[in-house]
Design a protein around this motif. Structure first.
Motif, PDB file in Angstrom:
ATOM      1  N   LYS C 238       0.852  -1.189   0.000  1.00 48.79           N
ATOM      2  CA  LYS C 238       0.000   0.000   0.000  1.00 48.79           C
ATOM      3  C   LYS C 238       0.892   1.245   0.000  1.00 48.79           C
ATOM      4  O   LYS C 238       1.741   1.394   0.869  1.00 48.79           O
ATOM      5  N   ASP C 239       0.689   2.106  -0.986  1.00 46.48           N
ATOM      6  CA  ASP C 239       1.514   3.310  -1.114  1.00 46.48           C
ATOM      7  C   ASP C 239       0.601   4.519  -1.037  1.00 46.48           C
ATOM      8  O   ASP C 239      -0.178   4.793  -1.952  1.00 46.48           O
ATOM      9  N   LEU C 240       0.680   5.232   0.052  1.00 45.44           N
ATOM     10  CA  LEU C 240      -0.266   6.332   0.293  1.00 45.44           C
ATOM     11  C   LEU C 240      -0.152   7.420  -0.768  1.00 45.44           C
ATOM     12  O   LEU C 240      -1.130   8.058  -1.131  1.00 45.44           O
ATOM     13  N   ARG C 241       1.064   7.637  -1.240  1.00 43.85           N
ATOM     14  CA  ARG C 241       1.283   8.658  -2.264  1.00 43.85           C
ATOM     15  C   ARG C 241       0.499   8.290  -3.525  1.00 43.85           C
ATOM     16  O   ARG C 241      -0.232   9.092  -4.082  1.00 43.85           O
ATOM     17  N   LEU C 242       0.651   7.019  -3.935  1.00 42.40           N
ATOM     18  CA  LEU C 242      -0.022   6.594  -5.165  1.00 42.40           C
ATOM     19  C   LEU C 242      -1.515   6.363  -4.946  1.00 42.40           C
ATOM     20  O   LEU C 242      -2.309   6.511  -5.871  1.00 42.40           O
ATOM     21  N   GLU C 243      -1.889   6.014  -3.717  1.00 48.06           N
ATOM     22  CA  GLU C 243      -3.320   5.864  -3.410  1.00 48.06           C
ATOM     23  C   GLU C 243      -4.075   7.160  -3.737  1.00 48.06           C
ATOM     24  O   GLU C 243      -5.144   7.135  -4.340  1.00 48.06           O
ATOM     25  N   THR C 244      -3.484   8.284  -3.299  1.00 47.99           N
ATOM     26  CA  THR C 244      -4.148   9.564  -3.538  1.00 47.99           C
ATOM     27  C   THR C 244      -4.257   9.826  -5.035  1.00 47.99           C
ATOM     28  O   THR C 244      -5.305  10.239  -5.537  1.00 47.99           O
ATOM     29  N   LEU C 245      -3.167   9.576  -5.742  1.00 46.52           N
ATOM     30  CA  LEU C 245      -3.195   9.819  -7.184  1.00 46.52           C
ATOM     31  C   LEU C 245      -4.150   8.861  -7.877  1.00 46.52           C
ATOM     32  O   LEU C 245      -4.819   9.223  -8.850  1.00 46.52           O
ATOM     33  N   ALA C 246      -4.225   7.634  -7.364  1.00 50.97           N
ATOM     34  CA  ALA C 246      -5.167   6.671  -7.932  1.00 50.97           C
ATOM     35  C   ALA C 246      -6.592   7.187  -7.752  1.00 50.97           C
ATOM     36  O   ALA C 246      -7.431   7.059  -8.649  1.00 50.97           O
ATOM     37  N   ASP C 247      -6.855   7.801  -6.597  1.00 52.70           N
ATOM     38  CA  ASP C 247      -8.180   8.379  -6.369  1.00 52.70           C
ATOM     39  C   ASP C 247      -8.478   9.497  -7.365  1.00 52.70           C
ATOM     40  O   ASP C 247      -9.615   9.679  -7.787  1.00 52.70           O
ATOM     41  N   LEU C 248      -7.436  10.240  -7.713  1.00 52.38           N
ATOM     42  CA  LEU C 248      -7.616  11.295  -8.722  1.00 52.38           C
ATOM     43  C   LEU C 248      -8.003  10.652 -10.056  1.00 52.38           C
ATOM     44  O   LEU C 248      -8.939  11.086 -10.727  1.00 52.38           O
ATOM     45  N   LEU C 249      -7.305   9.574 -10.403  1.00 52.67           N
ATOM     46  CA  LEU C 249      -7.596   8.892 -11.674  1.00 52.67           C
ATOM     47  C   LEU C 249      -8.966   8.226 -11.636  1.00 52.67           C
ATOM     48  O   LEU C 249      -9.644   8.135 -12.651  1.00 52.67           O
ATOM     49  N   GLU C 267      -1.705  23.574 -20.674  1.00 54.08           N
ATOM     50  CA  GLU C 267      -1.054  22.262 -20.573  1.00 54.08           C
ATOM     51  C   GLU C 267      -1.664  21.402 -19.480  1.00 54.08           C
ATOM     52  O   GLU C 267      -1.732  20.185 -19.597  1.00 54.08           O
ATOM     53  N   PHE C 268      -2.111  22.020 -18.429  1.00 50.60           N
ATOM     54  CA  PHE C 268      -2.749  21.232 -17.371  1.00 50.60           C
ATOM     55  C   PHE C 268      -4.098  20.690 -17.848  1.00 50.60           C
ATOM     56  O   PHE C 268      -4.466  19.560 -17.541  1.00 50.60           O
ATOM     57  N   LEU C 269      -4.783  21.500 -18.634  1.00 54.79           N
ATOM     58  CA  LEU C 269      -6.033  21.008 -19.233  1.00 54.79           C
ATOM     59  C   LEU C 269      -5.736  19.790 -20.100  1.00 54.79           C
ATOM     60  O   LEU C 269      -6.493  18.818 -20.109  1.00 54.79           O
ATOM     61  N   ASN C 270      -4.618  19.844 -20.815  1.00 52.40           N
ATOM     62  CA  ASN C 270      -4.242  18.705 -21.651  1.00 52.40           C
ATOM     63  C   ASN C 270      -3.924  17.472 -20.826  1.00 52.40           C
ATOM     64  O   ASN C 270      -4.317  16.356 -21.174  1.00 52.40           O
ATOM     65  N   LEU C 271      -3.215  17.686 -19.723  1.00 49.85           N
ATOM     66  CA  LEU C 271      -2.903  16.556 -18.839  1.00 49.85           C
ATOM     67  C   LEU C 271      -4.194  15.925 -18.325  1.00 49.85           C
ATOM     68  O   LEU C 271      -4.310  14.697 -18.250  1.00 49.85           O
ATOM     69  N   ALA C 272      -5.137  16.775 -17.963  1.00 45.77           N
ATOM     70  CA  ALA C 272      -6.410  16.271 -17.440  1.00 45.77           C
ATOM     71  C   ALA C 272      -7.105  15.414 -18.486  1.00 45.77           C
ATOM     72  O   ALA C 272      -7.701  14.381 -18.182  1.00 45.77           O
ATOM     73  N   LYS C 273      -7.003  15.872 -19.737  1.00 43.30           N
ATOM     74  CA  LYS C 273      -7.616  15.109 -20.823  1.00 43.30           C
ATOM     75  C   LYS C 273      -6.869  13.792 -21.020  1.00 43.30           C
ATOM     76  O   LYS C 273      -7.459  12.732 -21.161  1.00 43.30           O
ATOM     77  N   GLU C 274      -5.556  13.893 -20.991  1.00 42.72           N
ATOM     78  CA  GLU C 274      -4.697  12.717 -21.218  1.00 42.72           C
ATOM     79  C   GLU C 274      -4.982  11.632 -20.184  1.00 42.72           C
ATOM     80  O   GLU C 274      -5.028  10.448 -20.513  1.00 42.72           O
ATOM     81  N   PHE C 275      -5.179  12.034 -18.930  1.00 46.16           N
ATOM     82  CA  PHE C 275      -5.349  11.044 -17.868  1.00 46.16           C
ATOM     83  C   PHE C 275      -6.792  10.941 -17.385  1.00 46.16           C
ATOM     84  O   PHE C 275      -7.094  10.125 -16.520  1.00 46.16           O
ATOM     85  N   GLY C 276      -7.635  11.776 -17.911  1.00 46.75           N
ATOM     86  CA  GLY C 276      -9.047  11.689 -17.554  1.00 46.75           C
ATOM     87  C   GLY C 276      -9.343  12.045 -16.106  1.00 46.75           C
ATOM     88  O   GLY C 276     -10.162  11.403 -15.467  1.00 46.75           O
ATOM     89  N   PHE C 277      -8.650  13.039 -15.570  1.00 49.78           N
ATOM     90  CA  PHE C 277      -9.021  13.469 -14.211  1.00 49.78           C
ATOM     91  C   PHE C 277      -9.771  14.793 -14.252  1.00 49.78           C
ATOM     92  O   PHE C 277      -9.773  15.500 -15.259  1.00 49.78           O
ATOM     93  N   LYS C 278     -10.411  15.104 -13.136  1.00 47.03           N
ATOM     94  CA  LYS C 278     -11.268  16.289 -13.074  1.00 47.03           C
ATOM     95  C   LYS C 278     -10.510  17.460 -12.449  1.00 47.03           C
ATOM     96  O   LYS C 278      -9.755  17.271 -11.495  1.00 47.03           O
ATOM     97  N   ILE C 279     -10.744  18.632 -12.977  1.00 52.66           N
ATOM     98  CA  ILE C 279     -10.149  19.842 -12.399  1.00 52.66           C
ATOM     99  C   ILE C 279     -11.248  20.621 -11.680  1.00 52.66           C
ATOM    100  O   ILE C 279     -12.275  20.949 -12.288  1.00 52.66           O
ATOM    101  N   GLY C 280     -11.019  20.897 -10.417  1.00 51.62           N
ATOM    102  CA  GLY C 280     -11.987  21.687  -9.648  1.00 51.62           C
ATOM    103  C   GLY C 280     -11.942  23.138 -10.066  1.00 51.62           C
ATOM    104  O   GLY C 280     -12.966  23.759 -10.351  1.00 51.62           O
ATOM    105  N   ALA C 281     -10.725  23.673 -10.118  1.00 49.08           N
ATOM    106  CA  ALA C 281     -10.545  25.061 -10.537  1.00 49.08           C
ATOM    107  C   ALA C 281      -9.052  25.336 -10.658  1.00 49.08           C
ATOM    108  O   ALA C 281      -8.239  24.600 -10.114  1.00 49.08           O
ATOM    109  N   PHE C 282      -8.739  26.391 -11.410  1.00 51.44           N
ATOM    110  CA  PHE C 282      -7.374  26.909 -11.393  1.00 51.44           C
ATOM    111  C   PHE C 282      -7.280  27.961 -10.306  1.00 51.44           C
ATOM    112  O   PHE C 282      -8.166  28.810 -10.154  1.00 51.44           O
ATOM    113  N   GLU C 283      -6.201  27.905  -9.536  1.00 51.78           N
ATOM    114  CA  GLU C 283      -5.991  28.861  -8.458  1.00 51.78           C
ATOM    115  C   GLU C 283      -5.106  30.003  -8.971  1.00 51.78           C
ATOM    116  O   GLU C 283      -4.094  29.755  -9.616  1.00 51.78           O
ATOM    117  N   HIS C 284      -5.483  31.202  -8.654  1.00 50.59           N
ATOM    118  CA  HIS C 284      -4.781  32.445  -9.039  1.00 50.59           C
ATOM    119  C   HIS C 284      -5.014  32.793 -10.502  1.00 50.59           C
ATOM    120  O   HIS C 284      -5.457  33.884 -10.820  1.00 50.59           O
TER     121      HIS C 284
END
Lengths: 446, 449, 435
Positions: C238-249, C267-284
């Protein structure tokens, strides 16, 4: 009585069998010198005409207690106990005998490490660029680090303490503690339990090494606990059959954690504020640990959680508001008032909430320990409960309740003799017996 | 060299003349500056008509006319006759205010605070009376047009750091070079006494050596420096008279402190704690120097003493926490209110460059906590003008004063108010700025589709 | 002498703190606010309006409402009642902001380090703020899991947590993670990444790792559920670091990405598309105004300052029109404080947007319902509607005016900040101190 008193060395235990000892030592001097204690036959003591507070039963106003071979042989009202012929009678009229106090968390006998805050940019750079401090050493046995000192032992005797837990004090996984009887300065003879528990703290040391924050520390602890159970499982599976499996690589860190995570030996979490208590309880729940909380001077603020969790508490009599506390953020006047009135009531509140706890001297000097104990009582802690919290409760938490904590036949002869009530302001500890060894602190002219 | 320094009172008539001369000279090539296309030169006759006038000093005129000529307000009133040939500026629905004066800023010295190459407000060392803000002022700073577009026409620009930070300057927010902006080249020496929270903001959160210096020690050090400067002057004078006497070597610090110890150049003391303020009042009185306080976070606790000493206060940024919790959550907001009620002369400041435009909002914040709204307005217009000795030139809409006029579509201090036109010495200045330029640039993308 | 006279104030503060919360609790979330100008945010203003709160929930909105006997009545004649202000980006009420030692630390969780004693909670309340998104800092590319808190000053940490809110994971790009504004300490190598390229590469690397991690567990589950699983079958570590990222995926976590310049966001929008994760919002999101099309296409909102800019290179094109223009283009915008000081004048920050093109109503939305939507709590809070939690703030002037002041802050029908009360107690203390 005065004659008897004068016979005793002050204050170190008397070597009654000195001539024999000299002979013996002469006999082996050419080969090696044996430690004196190893060959010493402990005297039999009869403390007579004293008030006995056994803690486990009601006080006996005029009683006798017999100590033989470092253990309590018998005790009871004066008329019911026969003083054995071989006993050295100690007239203790006007004195009260209590079980020796147990402070289940101290950092005694450890080299102190200066942790000064760097003041200038240069200092800061210096501290920052030093070789990274390791944050964890669960395999560390604090027993190997201690250097008992006579003066320290005496000082704590005078505060009534005869048994201490010495815990390591650095890093997150700090290492393993030892339970010592304060019977001298020879570590091997002092040990009651080695090791006792694994100590975990949520505070990191300076340096740019992971984890450097509280949030990182919590994650780090969790990951290591998971790793340790996986490590144990891996070894077990591999032993049953190595088929398809990589051989688990030996890891001393995880190896040290396995007894605590898998075999449920005690883990002590140091809780520096109310939130640490909740953090620790979450970890205990997640990993089903056999745990004890220490520090806990904000325990009253987490009383609801503690009532549910029923985890043993070692409550430090330290009344300084923790850094994160609101009492530390509103100016000096609020902080002082909190230290004088709010934090001393911690133990009293726990008592009201039916949360059992032991009191400790963690973080305190012997004089502030005694003073704060009185302040806690003044703030509403019943003296009876205070006494239990320094005797039977810690003995139970340490798993030493068959040996320590009360005056009962068969238990270790850790006794303190006081002039006046133990918690009285002017009370003095005048005699102490640890493992049946007598220490005399009667001041001259008394 | 010091004849060039324009000082309070003693040289006021002279400075007034100088500025007049300077401005007329500056105004001649007016079309080369930031005028909008349809605006005439500042010297031309202009009439702002049908405008609500809030002169700050004197009665409000619900609808009237302001006549502007030669960079000055020629007349203003409800029923003014408009002379023939005047350029008419229709201002129905708008309100005319005097342009605001920022009591303390780093405009033109700090461009991008995180990029040291663009930061010019903080010299190394602790004793820097020789450095002058005007000499580093970036006249084309992107922050200046933004402040101007919010109705700010002049600002104190102050250096920072150490005990003696340097010499501040008073400038108008218009000019093709730093020198063209000058109102007072050297306004005051800036002295920064230790703050209340001491070393909180040290090196990476650590305490700094500076925090260890107490106000007592800082003032003692100043006393010593002032004494040294006075002795330096006397000994130099005597050596000039008697050629046999040895002449003291040139001492830059003493040399630069002379105008201060002579009482010519005021000192702005950045001072926060009540007890420090009291100490500083004593110091000012003993040293017989001219003083202005800046920051004064706990000034309200000793408002009576400040009033008695007659020292005006530049209120530090209200975008800050109370210095200590015990002062109460609103202490910074209440501070100007209570100082004003005690009769202390106050002016607000942005204490910033990138947020200099927020000057009116600091004043409004104090008004939200009880400062009379007209007093709030005065504390960004006429009061700073008085404090800086330029109230004969600016700070209110009065005949004879410079035509520093702001036309706003609402209350000057209000957040949503848009500033439609700004006149500095009669010239309508360009209100476009980095905000509007970038917006327009990227709006084009939308329009392309 | 001075200290002596001030002592009672301290004592009083202490009493307020201890007894105060208890006495407020007596109100038990039942209130009737009368004769206010109500700005419900999601509907038209109601003048002379009443709001009845029962058990912390808004029960009725209208005129001339009556309350059961014993209900506390707050007279609000001439005042403005708005939904409690929500700050979508803060670091308050935490013990620590960054685990900055490594480039990625998604295993850390802000919920573990809540400090309910942080005076910033009270500071927030004094500005009408009832809820904040309190986040990991921007020291590293992937920070930690954030938490949404209600500003229940005096309550234990667990009572602050808003469990219904979206679980979010902090990402950060640009100058902070490149450490470009940090003096390199002697003897320390520069941390990877030192470029925006590196930052993106790290995110991609870690998400690919997380994919592998998920695959590893799938393989294990398949074996375990097969007919004849090997006896010594060992589950993956069990890897807590990857668990969190797995939850993102897995879509269980929303990314909240600290980004300034347009390229980073694209580019972050592209990453989200590439990996299929959701973006809550961009900060700043200082350059969001340059890429409104992309944001709209991806349906990603922004959480921004109104005008705090030019503090570093990547903020040098941060124009005060950003929030207004993006709103006008249809992007979901909230205004944040990112500060334990600015949090108390977030309403002023929103009010500035009026100058840059929004109506006061639109401006107010940016710190109420828009913020609630970005945090996934708009069913519960963010507007004054029957059935929603009674998180409210009362202002003496229109909240978007520069002249306004927060007088009362209410969370779930309980008064947590009352300016009159503060003043009264201060005066009492002063009187006692004077004797």
């Amino acid at each position: 009585m005065k004659q008897k008193l004068r016979k005793q060395h002050q204050p170190w235990p008397q070597k009654k069998w000195l001539p024999l000892l000299i002979l013996l030592m002469l006999g082996v001097a050419m080969v090696l010198a044996l430690p004196a204690a190893a060959t010493e036959v402990k005297p039999v003591y009869a403390l007579v005409n004293c008030r006995l507070v056994p803690v486990s039963s009601p006080p006996i106003e005029k009683g006798t207690i017999i100590v033989r071979d470092g253990l309590i042989e018998a005790l009871g009202p004066a008329d019911k106990i026969t003083v054995p012929a071989d006993a050295e009678v100690i007239e203790a009229g006007g004195l009260t005998v209590y079980p020796g106090l147990i402070s289940a968390h101290t950092n005694l006998f450890l080299e102190t490490r200066e942790q000064e805050q760097p003041q200038t940019a240069e200092d800061f750079l210096g501290a920052y660029t030093q070789a990274a401090t390791p944050q964890q050493f669960p395999e560390l046995q604090v027993f190997k680090e201690i250097k008992p000192k006579k003066q320290t032992v005496e000082a704590w005797h005078r505060a009534g303490v005869t048994t201490v837990v010495v815990a390591p004090n650095r890093g997150i996984f700090q290492g393993q503690s030892v339970v010592l009887n304060l019977n001298g300065d020879q570590p091997n003879s002092m040990v009651l339990k080695q090791p006792w528990a694994l100590h975990v703290n949520f505070t990191t040391e300076r340096g740019g090494v992971y984890p450097s924050s509280l949030m990182g520390t919590v994650a780090f602890i969790r990951q290591k606990f998971y790793d340790a159970s996986h490590y144990a499982l891996h070894q077990k599976k591999y032993q049953s059959s190595p088929r398809f499996l990589k051989r688990p690589e030996y890891d001393p860190f995880l190896e040290a954690l396995v007894p605590f995570v898998v075999d449920k030996r005690p883990v002590v979490f140091q809780c520096n504020n109310q939130e640490d208590i909740k953090r620790a309880l979450r970890l205990i729940e997640e990993f089903k640990l056999n745990a004890v909380l220490t520090g806990c001077n904000e325990a009253w603020r987490a009383a609801e959680h503690l009532k549910k969790a029923r985890v043993p508490l070692l409550v430090a009599l330290d009344f300084r508001p923790p850094n994160a506390s609101i009492y530390n953020q509103q100016g000096e006047a609020v902080r002082k008032k909190a230290e004088a009135e709010i934090y001393p009531a911690n133990a009293a509140t726990l008592l009201k909430e039916n949360i059992t706890f032991a009191l400790t001297s963690f973080g305190l000097s012997e004089s502030s320990f005694a003073r704060n104990l009185q302040a806690a009582i003044k703030a509403g802690l019943e003296p009876q409960a205070a006494l239990r919290a320094l005797t039977v409760e810690p003995a139970r938490i340490l798993g030493l309740d068959r040996q320590l904590g009360t005056l009962e036949p068969g238990k270790i002869a850790n006794l303190i003799l006081t002039r006046g009530d133990l918690f009285g302001e002017k009370t003095k500890v005048v005699r102490v017996l640890v493992d049946g060894i007598l220490f005399n602190y009667e001041e001259k002219g008394q | 060299m010091f004849s060039r320094i324009i000082c309070f009172k003693k040289y006021l008539p002279l400075s007034f003349l100088l500025i007049l001369l300077l401005t007329t000279w500056l105004l001649s090539p007016a079309e080369a500056r930031t005028d909008t296309e349809n605006s005439g030169p500042g010297s031309a006759l202009q009439a702002i008509v049908n405008v609500r006038i809030v002169p700050v000093v004197g009665q409000e005129i619900p609808s009237g006319t302001i006549l502007v000529e030669n960079g000055k307000i020629k007349a203003l009133g409800a029923n003014l006759e408009i002379p023939a040939g005047a350029r008419i500026i229709e201002a129905r629905g708008l309100t005319a205010y005097p342009g605001m004066i920022d009591g303390y800023s780093s405009l033109g010295l700090v461009e991008i605070s995180g990029v040291s190459a663009t930061v010019d407000n903080r010299e190394t060392g602790r004793i820097n009376p020789q450095v002058k803000a005007i000499e580093a002022l970036k006249y084309d700073s992107m922050h200046i047009p933004i402040a101007r577009a919010n109705g700010i026409v002049a600002a104190v620009v102050a250096p920072s750091g150490g005990l003696i930070a340097g010499q501040s300057t008073l400038v108008k927010l218009d000019g093709w070079t730093n020198r063209e902006m000058v109102i007072k080249e050297s306004l005051a020496l800036v002295v920064e006494l230790p703050g209340i929270r001491g070393g909180r903001r040290g090196f990476m959160g650590m305490g700094t050596q500076q925090a260890a210096v107490s106000t007592d020690r800082a003032l003692a050090e100043l006393k010593e420096l002032f004494h040294r400067a006075r002795m330096y002057e006397i000994r130099r004078e005597q050596a000039a008279k008697n050629l046999l006497l040895p002449r003291p070597d040139f001492d830059e610090t003493s040399h630069c402190l002379l105008p201060v110890v002579r009482g010519e150049l005021p000192v702005i003391f950045s001072v926060q704690a009540d007890k420090d303020i009291l100490q500083t009042i004593r110091f000012v009185q003993e040293e017989k120097i001219k003083a202005i306080f800046y920051g004064v976070h706990q000034g309200y606790k000793v408002a009576g003493e400040i009033k008695k000493a007659g020292i005006p206060c530049l209120i530090g940024s209200l975008y800050d926490q109370p210095p200590v919790w015990e002062d109460g959550y609103d202490s910074l907001f209440m501070n100007p209110v209570l100082l004003n009620q005690a009769g202390v002369k106050i002016a607000f400041s942005s204490s910033s460059s990138s947020a200099a435009k927020d000057l009116p909002y600091h004043a409004a914040k104090a008004a939200a906590f009880g400062l009379d709204r007209l007093e709030a307005l005065k504390a960004v217009t006429i009061y700073p003008a008085e404090i800086f000795g330029v109230d004969k030139l600016m700070g209110s809409l009065e005949a004879g004063k410079q035509a520093n006029i702001v036309l706003a579509d609402g209350d000057l201090l209000e957040l949503g108010t848009r500033i439609e036109k700004v006149f500095i010495e009669g010239r309508e200045v360009d209100l476009s700025n980095r905000y509007t330029e970038l917006l327009e640039k990227f709006r084009k993308r939308e329009k392309e589709k | 002498m001075k200290n002596l006279t001030r002592l009672p104030i301290f004592i009083l503060l202490l009493v307020i703190m201890l007894a105060g919360s208890a006495s407020w609790l007596l109100a038990a979330g039942n209130l009737l606010i009368k004769n206010a100008t109500i700005l419900p945010v999601t509907g038209p203003p109601i003048t002379g309006g009443d709001v009845l709160v029962t058990n912390g929930i808004i029960k009725q909105i209208g005129r001339n409402l009556t309350a059961p006997p014993g209900t506390r009545i707050i007279e609000a004649q001439g005042k403005y009642l708005i939904p409690g202000i929500i700050d979508t980006h803060t670091h308050l009420a935490l013990s620590g902001t960054n685990e900055g030692t490594e480039a990625i630390t998604p295993e850390v969780n802000m919920a573990e380090v809540i400090n309910p004693d942080d005076p910033a909670i009270f500071t927030a309340l004094s500005g009408g703020v009832t809820m904040v998104h309190t986040m990991h800092g921007s020291a590293n590319v992937i920070g930690g899991v954030n938490v949404v808190l209600k500003m229940k000053w005096g309550q234990p940490s667990e009572k602050l947590v808003v469990r219904e809110a979206y679980p979010t994971l902090k990402f950060a790009l640009g100058e902070n993670v490149k450490q470009s504004n940090r003096t390199l300490l002697p003897g320390r190598p520069q941390r990877y990444p030192a470029t925006r390229m590196g930052a993106n590469a790290i995110i991609r690397r870690e998400l690919l790792r997380a994919r592998d991690y998920l695959a590893e567990w799938d393989r294990y589950e398949k074996l375990r559920n097969s007919k004849n699983p090997p006896e010594n079958l060992l589950p993956p570590k069990k890897d807590l670091r990857l668990e969190t990222l797995a939850d993102l995926l897995r879509g269980k976590l929303y990314a909240r990405c600290h980004a300034y310049v347009a390229t980073e966001m694209v580019e972050f929008l592209n990453l989200a598309k590439e990996f299929g994760f959701k973006i809550g919002a961009f900060e700043h999101a200082w350059e969001a105004y340059k890429i409104t099309d992309e944001l709209l296409a991806a349906g990603v909102g922004i959480s921004v300052f109104i005008d705090s800019w030019a503090y570093k290179m990547e903020a040098a094109e941060g124009i005060a029109y950003n929030a207004s223009y993006c709103t006008q283009r249809g992007v979901l915008v909230s205004i944040n404080s990112d500060s334990s000081e600015r949090v108390r004048r977030l309403f002023n920050e929103a009010g500035k947007a009026v100058k840059y093109g929004l109506t006061p109503d639109e401006a107010l939305k940016m710190v109420t319902i828009n913020a609630a939507r970005q945090l996934g709590v708009d069913r519960l809070v963010g507007s004054i509607e029957v059935g929603k939690q009674a998180d409210l703030a009362l202002f003496n002037e229109h909240p978007m005016s520069a002249y306004t002041r927060c007088d009362l802050t209410i969370i779930e029908g309980e008064v947590y900040f009352d300016r009159q009360q503060v003043i009264k107690e201060r005066e009492e203390a002063a009187r006692k101190g004077g004797n």
